[in-house]
Write a protein that holds these residues in place. Structure first.
Motif, short mmCIF file in Angstrom:
data_model
loop_
_atom_site.label_atom_id
_atom_site.label_comp_id
_atom_site.label_asym_id
_atom_site.label_seq_id
_atom_site.Cartn_x
_atom_site.Cartn_y
_atom_site.Cartn_z
N VAL A 126 0.27 11.40 0.57
CA VAL A 126 1.30 10.49 -0.05
C VAL A 126 1.83 10.95 -1.11
O VAL A 126 1.06 11.11 -2.18
CB VAL A 126 0.56 9.08 -0.23
CG1 VAL A 126 1.56 8.12 -0.76
CG2 VAL A 126 -0.02 8.78 1.25
N PRO A 127 3.25 11.12 -1.20
CA PRO A 127 3.64 11.56 -2.61
C PRO A 127 3.42 10.48 -3.83
O PRO A 127 3.32 9.16 -3.50
CB PRO A 127 5.34 11.38 -2.12
CG PRO A 127 5.46 11.43 -0.75
CD PRO A 127 4.21 10.89 -0.22
N ASP A 128 3.52 11.00 -5.03
CA ASP A 128 3.10 10.39 -6.21
C ASP A 128 4.09 9.20 -6.31
O ASP A 128 3.89 8.37 -6.83
CB ASP A 128 3.06 11.25 -7.24
CG ASP A 128 1.80 12.20 -7.25
OD1 ASP A 128 0.87 11.92 -6.67
OD2 ASP A 128 1.57 13.31 -8.06
N SER A 129 5.25 9.62 -5.79
CA SER A 129 6.33 8.41 -6.23
C SER A 129 6.18 7.29 -5.42
O SER A 129 6.60 6.11 -5.84
CB SER A 129 7.67 9.03 -5.54
OG SER A 129 7.68 9.23 -4.14
N SER A 151 0.94 -1.18 0.03
CA SER A 151 0.14 0.07 -0.02
C SER A 151 0.92 1.20 0.19
O SER A 151 1.79 1.37 0.77
CB SER A 151 -0.76 -0.18 1.33
OG SER A 151 -1.28 1.32 1.62
N PRO A 152 0.63 2.20 -0.70
CA PRO A 152 1.56 3.47 -0.79
C PRO A 152 1.41 4.09 0.41
O PRO A 152 2.38 4.69 1.00
CB PRO A 152 0.85 4.29 -1.90
CG PRO A 152 0.26 3.28 -3.14
CD PRO A 152 -0.49 2.27 -2.02
N GLY A 182 -7.49 0.03 1.33
CA GLY A 182 -7.43 1.63 0.80
C GLY A 182 -6.43 2.64 1.18
O GLY A 182 -5.43 2.24 1.97
N ASP A 183 -6.58 3.70 0.69
CA ASP A 183 -5.67 4.94 0.92
C ASP A 183 -5.85 5.25 2.47
O ASP A 183 -7.09 5.28 2.98
CB ASP A 183 -5.80 6.20 0.13
CG ASP A 183 -5.11 5.88 -1.22
OD1 ASP A 183 -4.41 4.86 -1.53
OD2 ASP A 183 -5.51 6.42 -2.12
N TRP A 184 -5.07 5.90 3.16
CA TRP A 184 -5.13 6.44 4.46
C TRP A 184 -5.22 8.00 4.58
O TRP A 184 -4.42 8.76 3.71
CB TRP A 184 -3.86 5.95 5.22
CG TRP A 184 -3.91 4.45 5.64
CD1 TRP A 184 -4.51 3.64 4.94
CD2 TRP A 184 -2.66 3.73 6.36
NE1 TRP A 184 -4.05 2.26 5.37
CE2 TRP A 184 -2.90 2.56 6.31
CE3 TRP A 184 -1.63 4.41 7.08
CZ2 TRP A 184 -2.10 1.53 6.77
CZ3 TRP A 184 -0.82 3.41 7.82
CH2 TRP A 184 -1.09 2.15 7.80
N GLU A 185 -5.81 8.37 5.51
CA GLU A 185 -5.59 9.96 5.87
C GLU A 185 -4.50 10.03 7.12
O GLU A 185 -4.88 9.48 8.23
CB GLU A 185 -6.91 10.60 6.50
CG GLU A 185 -6.86 12.07 6.74
CD GLU A 185 -8.27 12.83 7.03
OE1 GLU A 185 -8.40 12.77 8.16
OE2 GLU A 185 -8.95 12.90 6.01
N ILE A 186 -3.43 10.60 6.61
CA ILE A 186 -2.31 10.42 7.67
C ILE A 186 -2.06 11.89 8.41
O ILE A 186 -1.99 12.84 7.59
CB ILE A 186 -1.03 10.30 6.66
CG1 ILE A 186 -1.46 8.66 6.34
CG2 ILE A 186 0.24 10.04 7.64
CD1 ILE A 186 -0.41 8.43 5.14
#
Length: 359
Positions: free
Chosen positions: A293-296, A127-128, A280-284
């Protein structure tokens, strides 16, 4: 091009593995297998796959298959994995790898002896959001990690009712429960950001002797835990705790992760409000500041659908790179065995009411 055969293609794999693989240029799905020929033919036609089987061993032996994906009930994992290894094929197995630690050790030994690439689908590793937070912690963004705490929903396991298609999970021998499925994924993700457990103290409450099968008036005896409660120590010396609570819905209210360091605190919640920690994505946030989260960290092409296929696709990217580079995929069967040992330590602690070392 890695040619893939997917066993169990009409179930979970239909909405996760198949879309993930279809969107990756490194792979071509050449075969599918289900429990009967008619359903295999339907899935093959829907996804444009040339070969369809009702026998996993026939799929594994086919010369147009280089890698076998195992996405069937946990009790069938061993037979399919062994068929793939006997055919000299690479293997990607859904989590849990096996029904228990002993079987996981046997499968790991067999995969090592076969000399093929082997991976287990603990997609939280890729996960990113997870990789970004792991880097923040490693770089000292919150100082030295002192404690990690996770509260997560284990729905649809552990409630007073269960979906009809999961009723078989009430048998503890099925290897498909809030402990093996949910805690396995959640704790693997927690360890990815915070470090490994070395000791655990745990409770596995079973609150419901019988559970209603949703959509019916039928109840079934419940042999599985309804909650997972644990605390322990990490390799770094930090403490960690997790509460995984059961319920009726699918991904009812997501999770809350809190990492407290010597100079700051990081919190993470689901970006969409209702997702498992590994999906899924996180709210950090660090000390209240929202971090993007950086695109990299996002390596999956746009051709892969968002949601659950994306993190599975990231795992497949690592598997392809590992095969090309001659290294071990992350996570591989040995990592899967390690997580089975963690779950076994949790079970021993719950049974003995005493702390247990994690081998």
């Amino acid at each position: 091009m890695i040619r893939v055969g997917v066993v169990g293609a009409s179930g979970w794999a239909d909405g996760s593995h198949l879309p993930a693989l279809k969107g990756l240029p490194e792979y071509e799905v050449t075969a599918v297998a289900t429990t009967n020929q008619a359903s295999a033919d339907r899935v093959a036609k829907a996804h444009g796959v040339p070969h369809a089987f009702a026998d996993a061993a026939m799929l594994a032996a086919h010369p147009d298959v280089d890698l076998v994906v195992v996405s069937v009930r946990v009790t069938r994992h061993a037979a399919v994995i062994r068929a793939a290894l006997e055919a000299g094929k690479h293997v990607v197995s859904e989590w849990p790898l096996a029904v228990g630690e002993q079987e996981a050790r046997e499968l790991t030994d067999a995969a090592e002896a076969a000399g093929v690439s082997h991976a287990v689908v603990l997609q939280g590793h890729h996960s990113p959001s997870v990789r970004f937070v792991a880097d923040l912690v490693a770089e000292g963004r919150i100082g030295t990690l002192e404690s990690a705490a996770l509260i997560a929903a284990g729905d649809p396991f552990g409630g007073t009712s269960i979906p009809a298609d999961l009723a078989w999970s009430l048998d503890a021998a099925a290897g498909n429960s809030i402990l093996t499925i949910m805690a396995g994924h959640f704790l693997a993700t927690l360890e990815r950001v915070a470090g490994r457990f070395t000791e655990v103290s745990a409770r596995l409450p079973r609150l419901h002797e019988r559970v209603r099968v949703a959509g019916t008036e039928r109840t079934e005896a419940n042999g599985a835990p309804d909650q997972v409660l644990l605390h322990g120590l990490l390799e770094s010396g930090a403490t960690a705790s997790a509460t995984i609570h059961g319920g009726h819905a699918r991904v009812a209210d997501g999770f809350l992760l809190k990492l407290a360091g010597s100079t700051g605190t990081l919190t993470a919640t689901p970006a969409d409000g209702a997702a498992y920690i590994h999906w899924g994505d996180w709210e950090i946030r660090v000390d209240g500041e929202l971090l993007a989260v950086p695109d990299s960290y996002r390596t999956v092409p746009a051709s892969v659908p968002a949601g659950t296929p994306a993190h599975i696709a990231a795992l497949y990217q690592d598997v392809a790179a590992a095969i090309t580079e001659g290294r071990r995929p992350d996570p591989d069967f040995a990592d899967g065995l390690r997580y089975h040992r963690l779950l076994a330590a949790i079970e021993r602690s719950a049974a003995t009411a005493s702390p247990q070392q994690v081998p």
